[in-house]
Design a protein around this motif. Sequence first.
Motif, PDB file in Angstrom:
ATOM      1  N   UNK A   1       0.828  -1.016  -0.029  1.00 24.91           N
ATOM      2  CA  UNK A   1       0.001  -0.046  -0.036  1.00 24.91           C
ATOM      3  C   UNK A   1       0.874   1.306   0.024  1.00 24.91           C
ATOM      4  N   UNK A   2       0.420   2.235  -0.658  1.00 19.24           N
ATOM      5  CA  UNK A   2       0.941   3.805  -0.573  1.00 19.24           C
ATOM      6  C   UNK A   2       0.250   4.917  -0.165  1.00 19.24           C
ATOM      7  N   UNK A   3       0.754   6.046   0.206  1.00 15.80           N
ATOM      8  CA  UNK A   3      -0.115   7.052   0.257  1.00 15.80           C
ATOM      9  C   UNK A   3       0.474   8.274  -0.288  1.00 15.80           C
ATOM     10  N   UNK A   4       0.024   9.312  -0.817  1.00 18.55           N
ATOM     11  CA  UNK A   4       0.611  10.449  -1.241  1.00 18.55           C
ATOM     12  C   UNK A   4       0.079  11.482  -0.380  1.00 18.55           C
ATOM     13  N   UNK A   5       1.112  12.294  -0.275  1.00 18.34           N
ATOM     14  CA  UNK A   5       1.014  13.441   0.754  1.00 18.34           C
ATOM     15  C   UNK A   5       1.254  14.603   0.221  1.00 18.34           C
ATOM     16  N   UNK A   6       0.753  15.982   0.142  1.00 15.68           N
ATOM     17  CA  UNK A   6       1.138  17.195  -0.521  1.00 15.68           C
ATOM     18  C   UNK A   6       0.762  18.223   0.770  1.00 15.68           C
ATOM     19  N   UNK A   7       1.862  19.038   1.008  1.00 20.16           N
ATOM     20  CA  UNK A   7       1.755  20.381   1.765  1.00 20.16           C
ATOM     21  C   UNK A   7       2.097  21.539   1.271  1.00 20.16           C
ATOM     22  N   UNK A   8       1.679  22.458   1.666  1.00 15.44           N
ATOM     23  CA  UNK A   8       2.221  23.895   1.287  1.00 15.44           C
ATOM     24  C   UNK A   8       1.678  25.020   2.444  1.00 15.44           C
ATOM     25  N   UNK A   9       2.702  25.650   2.848  1.00  9.31           N
ATOM     26  CA  UNK A   9       2.330  26.925   3.643  1.00  9.31           C
ATOM     27  C   UNK A   9       2.305  28.134   3.238  1.00  9.31           C
ATOM     28  N   UNK A  10       2.238  28.361   1.809  1.00  9.24           N
ATOM     29  CA  UNK A  10       1.839  29.508   1.130  1.00  9.24           C
ATOM     30  C   UNK A  10       0.897  29.281  -0.025  1.00  9.24           C
ATOM     31  N   UNK A  11       0.483  30.454  -0.799  1.00  8.48           N
ATOM     32  CA  UNK A  11      -0.370  30.301  -1.782  1.00  8.48           C
ATOM     33  C   UNK A  11      -1.795  29.914  -1.628  1.00  8.48           C
ATOM     34  N   UNK A  12      -2.487  29.990  -2.750  1.00 12.27           N
ATOM     35  CA  UNK A  12      -3.905  29.548  -2.722  1.00 12.27           C
ATOM     36  C   UNK A  12      -4.269  28.154  -2.378  1.00 12.27           C
ATOM     37  N   UNK A  13      -3.161  27.199  -2.460  1.00 11.52           N
ATOM     38  CA  UNK A  13      -3.426  25.896  -2.111  1.00 11.52           C
ATOM     39  C   UNK A  13      -2.730  25.562  -0.948  1.00 11.52           C
ATOM     40  N   UNK A  14      -2.479  26.350   0.030  1.00  4.81           N
ATOM     41  CA  UNK A  14      -1.942  26.137   1.334  1.00  4.81           C
ATOM     42  C   UNK A  14      -2.787  25.032   2.076  1.00  4.81           C
ATOM     43  N   UNK A  15      -2.005  24.288   2.895  1.00  2.20           N
ATOM     44  CA  UNK A  15      -2.990  23.147   3.559  1.00  2.20           C
ATOM     45  C   UNK A  15      -2.091  21.884   3.418  1.00  2.20           C
TER      46      UNK A  15
END
Length: 560
Positions: A195-209
């Motif tokens: 099994x695998x998991x994909x993780x995205x993070x951002x601390x600025x911009x409109x897509x932060x979170x």
Amino acid sequence: MHKEENDAGTPAASSPAPSEGVGVRSEERAKPAKKGRRPARRGMVTGLLSAVAILAAGGGLVSAASLAPQPASDRRLEIPLASVPAGSSQDVCPGPAKLLEGTPVGTDPQFSPVSATARSSVSAAVVSAAGGSLPGSRLSALGGSELLRIADVPGSATAPAGASGQLAGIVAQRSVEDVSVLSADALGNRQPSAAAVMNYTATDGDLQGSAAAACQAPSNDLWLTGANTAVGRSSVLNMTNASTTPATVSLELFGKSGQIKAPGSRGLLVAPKSTRSIVLAGLAPGEERLSVHARSTGGPVSAFIQQSVLRGLTPGGVDFIAPGTAPAARQVMTGIDIQDPDGLAALTAAPGYLDAAPSLQITVPGPIDAVVEVKLFGSAGQKALPGGGVVTAKAGTVTEVPLAGVPAGQYTVSATSDVTIVAGARVNRGLKASQSSDFGWAPSTAQLGSQHVVPVPQDGERLLVFGALDDRATISYTPITADGKLRPAASANIAGGTTTSLKVPAEIGKSPVVAYVVSASGGAAYGTVLLEREGRNDVSTVAIAPGAEGQEKVKVTLGQ
């Protein structure tokens, strides 16, 4: 059936006529009888006697059969099962979140560069059987180029001696720039545990979170709940075909007022080894709640919805909406993190923040209205919803049920209906309108069984959240560390009607924890991974993928 076979093939032999004589050669029949001799008549008599004997014997057989004991009329024959050889597994991970550039024309998106702080990574684990070898496995780009070899050909790595006798291959926080695929080979005629998991993070911009999703086995039938195409919300459906066969996808769209007939939602071609992105606002604009049913012919596909919110200039979060379970009379979601009820009431009273609170969305795909009972189970047992918990969901629509108004904590949500439904639950973090907030969608999941491989990202706060509905359940969880070792297992005993949260430690034995092997016994239990980040409002939920099965058996349909 025999008649159809004879009509289409070799003619069936006809019964001999009495005048021809049974056992008489054709040349004898052709000769005229001499006067005073009657060979033909003797042949006829012989034939008649033989025929009578045959009929008598047949009558005896029929009589014997009629007198023999007959099977009961209600006896049912079991449908035969045929063993299917185990095959390799292939889990497709979503690509990084991308920001839409302006207002797209139609449904084809145009993306602008992501923020400088955006990071996307894949974590994965492949586990051997007890005392067995590690199956051949790899993380690859969608086009087929290998990003990381986890294990060579099957059997090249064997489990070390130890309590579990198992070995794990690890992908620890591998950076990715596009869609990726985790592949593992079958070994010993058993499905691989991977099994695998994909993780995205951002601390600025409109897509932060933060946005995370379990990498997904492709399918020909998928249900996704939680899209929103209202002002300030963007929903991009990303469909990936990792096979070598073209896929043709048709979409059914359900909104708050009913099913949406959208031109351009049928016959969408997804070429082999490619991803097709559809801006859902081009098919169903202004929908505050939207469910998507994707069905493909030809190659199977994976599907994720990239959902994001922008309230004026304030980012409202980003998430990958993953498919939930198929329509059923009961849907269960866990890992629902609910904040302080007073703070939520004040936040949602502000304009544009109505969708900043936890809620349950119910889709009724059939033609009959559904009466749904919603139950919320926390650490101390069931908590009553302010609205009572029983709602009527109209056929063909998406109905929203608020989940606020209960004490803060992690919960499991159960929705039981008199007809089949589809469901998903939203979690939120952030209580101030002046600050960036985030949200995540928890898809409905299947009951836990045995040998679920549960990868976890390497950073942030990670919680394993388990819920037991009616009866007490026991959860066994075995940590896997970055050195490939399966550490001693622990267990949690969960009372029926409660939810338990277990914090994942950063390390065990000076090696980072990257995954777990989870098994459940006793009453029906459900689980998810809840991801948060200290000092920020980031939140994501990751469904636990189904466990590996042994040799599969399928029903055999007997045709004519």
